[in-house]
Design a protein around this motif. Structure first.
Motif, PDB file in Angstrom:
ATOM      1  N   ALA A   1      42.347  46.036  43.250  1.00 38.34           N
ATOM      2  CA  ALA A   1      42.174  44.990  42.684  1.00 38.34           C
ATOM      3  C   ALA A   1      43.556  44.437  43.172  1.00 38.34           C
ATOM      4  N   ASN A   2      42.611  42.924  42.952  1.00 36.71           N
ATOM      5  CA  ASN A   2      43.944  42.754  42.889  1.00 36.71           C
ATOM      6  C   ASN A   2      44.603  41.938  41.960  1.00 36.71           C
ATOM      7  N   VAL A   3      45.645  42.572  41.376  1.00 37.09           N
ATOM      8  CA  VAL A   3      45.678  42.657  39.853  1.00 37.09           C
ATOM      9  C   VAL A   3      46.572  41.396  39.803  1.00 37.09           C
ATOM     10  N   ALA A   4      46.645  40.452  40.489  1.00 35.60           N
ATOM     11  CA  ALA A   4      47.348  38.915  39.909  1.00 35.60           C
ATOM     12  C   ALA A   4      46.646  38.223  39.962  1.00 35.60           C
ATOM     13  N   ALA A   5      45.199  38.131  40.850  1.00 39.35           N
ATOM     14  CA  ALA A   5      44.100  37.201  40.771  1.00 39.35           C
ATOM     15  C   ALA A   5      42.884  38.245  38.820  1.00 39.35           C
ATOM     16  N   TYR A   6      42.953  38.620  39.042  1.00 34.78           N
ATOM     17  CA  TYR A   6      42.639  38.706  38.030  1.00 34.78           C
ATOM     18  C   TYR A   6      43.075  38.985  36.497  1.00 34.78           C
ATOM     19  N   PHE A   7      44.579  38.494  36.399  1.00 36.97           N
ATOM     20  CA  PHE A   7      45.273  37.962  35.285  1.00 36.97           C
ATOM     21  C   PHE A   7      45.620  36.768  35.224  1.00 36.97           C
TER      22      PHE A   7
ATOM     23  N   LEU B   1      42.934  46.701  33.991  1.00 32.62           N
ATOM     24  CA  LEU B   1      42.766  46.158  32.812  1.00 32.62           C
ATOM     25  C   LEU B   1      43.690  45.675  31.770  1.00 32.62           C
ATOM     26  N   ALA B   2      45.003  46.104  31.929  1.00 32.49           N
ATOM     27  CA  ALA B   2      46.051  45.467  31.541  1.00 32.49           C
ATOM     28  C   ALA B   2      46.230  44.141  31.824  1.00 32.49           C
ATOM     29  N   ALA B   3      45.859  43.626  32.804  1.00 32.69           N
ATOM     30  CA  ALA B   3      45.912  42.398  33.780  1.00 32.69           C
ATOM     31  C   ALA B   3      45.100  41.458  32.830  1.00 32.69           C
ATOM     32  N   ILE B   4      43.463  41.843  32.637  1.00 35.35           N
ATOM     33  CA  ILE B   4      42.383  41.211  32.121  1.00 35.35           C
ATOM     34  C   ILE B   4      43.333  40.981  30.536  1.00 35.35           C
ATOM     35  N   SER B   5      42.811  42.125  29.832  1.00 31.39           N
ATOM     36  CA  SER B   5      43.701  41.934  28.566  1.00 31.39           C
ATOM     37  C   SER B   5      44.839  41.041  28.364  1.00 31.39           C
ATOM     38  N   ALA B   6      45.861  40.979  29.384  1.00 35.78           N
ATOM     39  CA  ALA B   6      47.090  40.138  28.974  1.00 35.78           C
ATOM     40  C   ALA B   6      46.341  39.022  29.618  1.00 35.78           C
ATOM     41  N   GLY B   7      45.744  38.860  30.128  1.00 36.21           N
ATOM     42  CA  GLY B   7      45.817  37.090  30.475  1.00 36.21           C
ATOM     43  C   GLY B   7      44.577  36.927  29.620  1.00 36.21           C
TER      44      GLY B   7
ATOM     45  N   ILE C   1      56.119  25.217  28.807  1.00 31.53           N
ATOM     46  CA  ILE C   1      56.662  26.813  28.816  1.00 31.53           C
ATOM     47  C   ILE C   1      56.194  27.990  29.246  1.00 31.53           C
ATOM     48  N   LEU C   2      55.001  27.886  28.484  1.00 35.48           N
ATOM     49  CA  LEU C   2      53.906  29.680  29.117  1.00 35.48           C
ATOM     50  C   LEU C   2      53.847  29.570  30.537  1.00 35.48           C
ATOM     51  N   ILE C   3      52.997  28.957  31.077  1.00 36.66           N
ATOM     52  CA  ILE C   3      52.630  28.701  32.892  1.00 36.66           C
ATOM     53  C   ILE C   3      54.012  29.382  33.248  1.00 36.66           C
ATOM     54  N   PRO C   4      55.445  28.998  33.250  1.00 37.22           N
ATOM     55  CA  PRO C   4      56.242  29.505  34.412  1.00 37.22           C
ATOM     56  C   PRO C   4      56.522  31.306  33.706  1.00 37.22           C
ATOM     57  N   LEU C   5      56.607  30.951  32.054  1.00 37.77           N
ATOM     58  CA  LEU C   5      56.797  32.442  32.133  1.00 37.77           C
ATOM     59  C   LEU C   5      55.348  33.691  32.608  1.00 37.77           C
ATOM     60  N   PHE C   6      54.445  32.696  32.649  1.00 33.11           N
ATOM     61  CA  PHE C   6      53.651  33.945  32.733  1.00 33.11           C
ATOM     62  C   PHE C   6      53.760  34.192  34.493  1.00 33.11           C
ATOM     63  N   VAL C   7      53.821  33.331  35.017  1.00 34.05           N
ATOM     64  CA  VAL C   7      54.296  33.279  36.524  1.00 34.05           C
ATOM     65  C   VAL C   7      55.518  34.796  36.247  1.00 34.05           C
ATOM     66  N   VAL C   8      56.367  34.204  35.962  1.00 27.50           N
ATOM     67  CA  VAL C   8      57.694  35.518  36.116  1.00 27.50           C
ATOM     68  C   VAL C   8      56.778  37.065  35.789  1.00 27.50           C
ATOM     69  N   GLN C   9      55.641  36.798  34.556  1.00 30.05           N
ATOM     70  CA  GLN C   9      55.267  37.879  34.024  1.00 30.05           C
ATOM     71  C   GLN C   9      54.321  38.623  34.959  1.00 30.05           C
ATOM     72  N   THR C  10      53.790  37.695  36.116  1.00 32.89           N
ATOM     73  CA  THR C  10      53.171  37.790  37.191  1.00 32.89           C
ATOM     74  C   THR C  10      53.578  39.106  38.005  1.00 32.89           C
ATOM     75  N   PHE C  11      55.070  38.556  38.373  1.00 35.69           N
ATOM     76  CA  PHE C  11      55.835  39.093  39.433  1.00 35.69           C
ATOM     77  C   PHE C  11      56.935  40.913  39.108  1.00 35.69           C
ATOM     78  N   LEU C  12      56.850  40.337  38.203  1.00 32.43           N
ATOM     79  CA  LEU C  12      57.675  42.297  37.121  1.00 32.43           C
ATOM     80  C   LEU C  12      56.464  43.045  36.195  1.00 32.43           C
ATOM     81  N   PHE C  13      55.052  42.152  36.201  1.00 29.92           N
ATOM     82  CA  PHE C  13      54.881  43.244  35.439  1.00 29.92           C
ATOM     83  C   PHE C  13      52.785  43.416  36.499  1.00 29.92           C
ATOM     84  N   PHE C  14      52.423  42.022  37.068  1.00 28.59           N
ATOM     85  CA  PHE C  14      51.303  42.313  37.713  1.00 28.59           C
ATOM     86  C   PHE C  14      51.163  41.980  39.062  1.00 28.59           C
TER      87      PHE C  14
END
Length: 472
Positions: free
Chosen positions: A366-372, A410-416, A458-471
């Motif tokens: 699974a490509n987790v970042a793509a799911y997110f 599943l975490a990526a899908i839920s968070a996304g 505000i949110l898109i940069p936050l989600f980019v950082v989260q991608t590198f940290l968690f997904f």
């Protein structure tokens, strides 16, 4: 004209092409073409664009739109797949997914609508940050809709003498109406659908806590900095008259807090009590614990209506309009998504095989970042609950596998689904409700695209950082 009729004939053929006789509930997802997804796409586009392009027509006839798209799916389904197969699929969706889903929303909406916070505070940066943090914490207990209903008016009253208060509502939508609901199935509809599919009640609490905590801390810190700067900026201007002077805060309808505890207990009961008693209805297996849960939720909602004084609900400007709209629109969504889920369950043998490839790495993992991001971007403009279901099925649809070796997916899908519902006014049901309440209170809320400038910055940069940290 002939070309148009030919195109219609091709489309009709895609729907009505004969298939071998199917068992009840089995609609043959592997043999379905992409055309079967058109009613689902039409339903979601209607929800996304109807309130913007033709708001008055939509307001009075949204139920008819939902019925139209549902009929456009059901009639061809019966004609091409047979009555038994179509009825079985419809009953499975209605009894195991739609009714439990709407009963929970009804119970939370009714009970939360009986909790009133009266009085007024001074909207300083510290007070506003505390109110946002409180609403964010509440969202996973009473749902994003319930927390938004309870907290938005106290927050607006606290800031109605501020020259700059738009940002307060925007961060409220980010945190209370969306991200705060990510820790339990009570918080946001997508997570409850996951619970109905077999995801453990506290799975999201443990697996999304780091992602949620990071997002909440960053947004609260950013809000405090921005609000402090704007608060200091206002000191050079004459003070505005406060239409709601500071008064002591008082909580009304406290019995509903006990009833909310009953909602949580009922859901935990259905997850842990397994008596093994099953009722069969046309191939649909109804388990006793799930039926008991739904009955208890309805009883708790009835008790809330009985025990809450009418002035308390009047203070919340409570009405049945929002839950009626959700019930009608989601009936259409759940019907139209039936063939989409069947095609996704077919995996690489189905019409959505290219989508399977898009969220898969070269080695098949699974490509987790793509799911997110795919779950999130679609949840930004379509409803996040059916979007969650689509990617849940795309990831295999097996809750036990997804909670263990597929936990990151599943975490990526839920968070996304939950986080990125904040990207637009239409990403999650409470967003537009909060927008309408704030606008009615004379807050100069941004337009649809103006809001997206805020969320994009505000949110898109936050989600980019989260991608590198968690997904990753």
């Amino acid at each position: 004209m002939r070309n148009g009729l030919g195109a219609l004939g091709v489309a009709a053929g895609a729907f009505l092409a004969p298939v071998p006789a199917l068992a009840a509930g089995n609609i043959g997802g592997a043999s379905m073409g992409v055309a079967w997804a058109l009613p689902f796409a039409g339903m979601l586009l209607s929800i996304a664009l109807g309130p913007i392009l033709f708001p008055h027509l939509w307001e009075h006839h949204y139920g008819k739109f939902a019925a139209f798209w549902a009929a456009l799916l059901l009639i061809p389904l019966v004609l091409s797949r047979g009555f038994d197969a179509a009825l079985g699929a419809l009953l499975h969706t209605a009894l195991l997914e739609y009714l439990p889903f709407i009963i929970l929303l009804f119970a939370l909406f009714t009970i939360a609508g009986g909790i009133l916070v009266s009085g007024n505070l001074h909207g300083s940066p510290a007070t506003n940050t505390v109110l946002l943090a409180l609403g964010t914490a509440m969202a996973s207990v009473v749902g994003t809709t319930g927390a938004s209903m309870i907290m938005i008016r106290p927050l607006l009253r606290a800031n109605d003498d501020r020259r700059h208060n738009v940002h307060v509502v925007i961060f409220f939508i980010f945190l209370v109406s969306n991200i705060g609901g990510s820790l339990t199935p009570l918080g946001d509809p997508p997570l409850f659908l996951g619970f109905l599919r077999g995801v453990d009640f506290f799975w999201t609490t443990t697996h999304l806590l780091p992602e949620t905590g990071f997002a909440v801390v960053v947004l609260l810190a950013l809000f405090y900095a921005l609000d402090s700067w704007l608060f200091r900026k206002e000191e050079g201007y004459p003070k505005l008259k406060d239409p709601t002077p500071d008064r002591a805060i008082k909580l009304w309808g406290k019995v509903n807090i006990l009833l909310l505890a009953g909602v949580i207990a009922a859901i935990l009961m259905s997850a842990n009590w397994k008596p093994g008693i099953v009722f069969d209805l046309h191939g649909v297996h109804l388990e006793l614990q799930d039926l008991a849960r739904d009955v208890i939720l309805l009883v708790l909602a009835g008790l809330s209506l009985k025990l809450t004084p009418r002035p308390v609900r009047a203070g919340n400007e409570f009405s049945w309009g929002p839950i009626k709209e959700v019930a009608k629109l989601f009936a259409g969504i759940f019907i139209c998504i039936i063939p989409v889920l069947a095609m996704l369950q077919a995996g690489r043998d189905g019409a959505f095989a290219p989508l399977v490839g898009l969220v898969s790495n070269a080695d098949g993992s699974a490509n987790v970042a793509a799911y997110f991001w795919l779950t999130g971007l679609l949840s930004s403009f379509l409803d996040n609950a059916p979007t969650y279901l689509v990617f849940f099925e795309l990831a295999g649809g097996d809750p036990k596998a997804l909670m263990t070796q597929g936990a990151l997916t599943l975490a990526a899908i839920s968070a996304g689904a939950v986080f990125m519902g904040a990207n637009s006014y239409i990403g999650n049901a409470p967003n537009f409700m909060v927008y309408a309440i704030a606008k009615d209170r004379k807050v100069a809320m941004p337009s649809f695209f103006g809001y997206m400038l805020w969320s994009g910055a505000i949110l898109i940069p936050l989600f980019v950082v989260q991608t590198f940290l968690f997904f990753r």
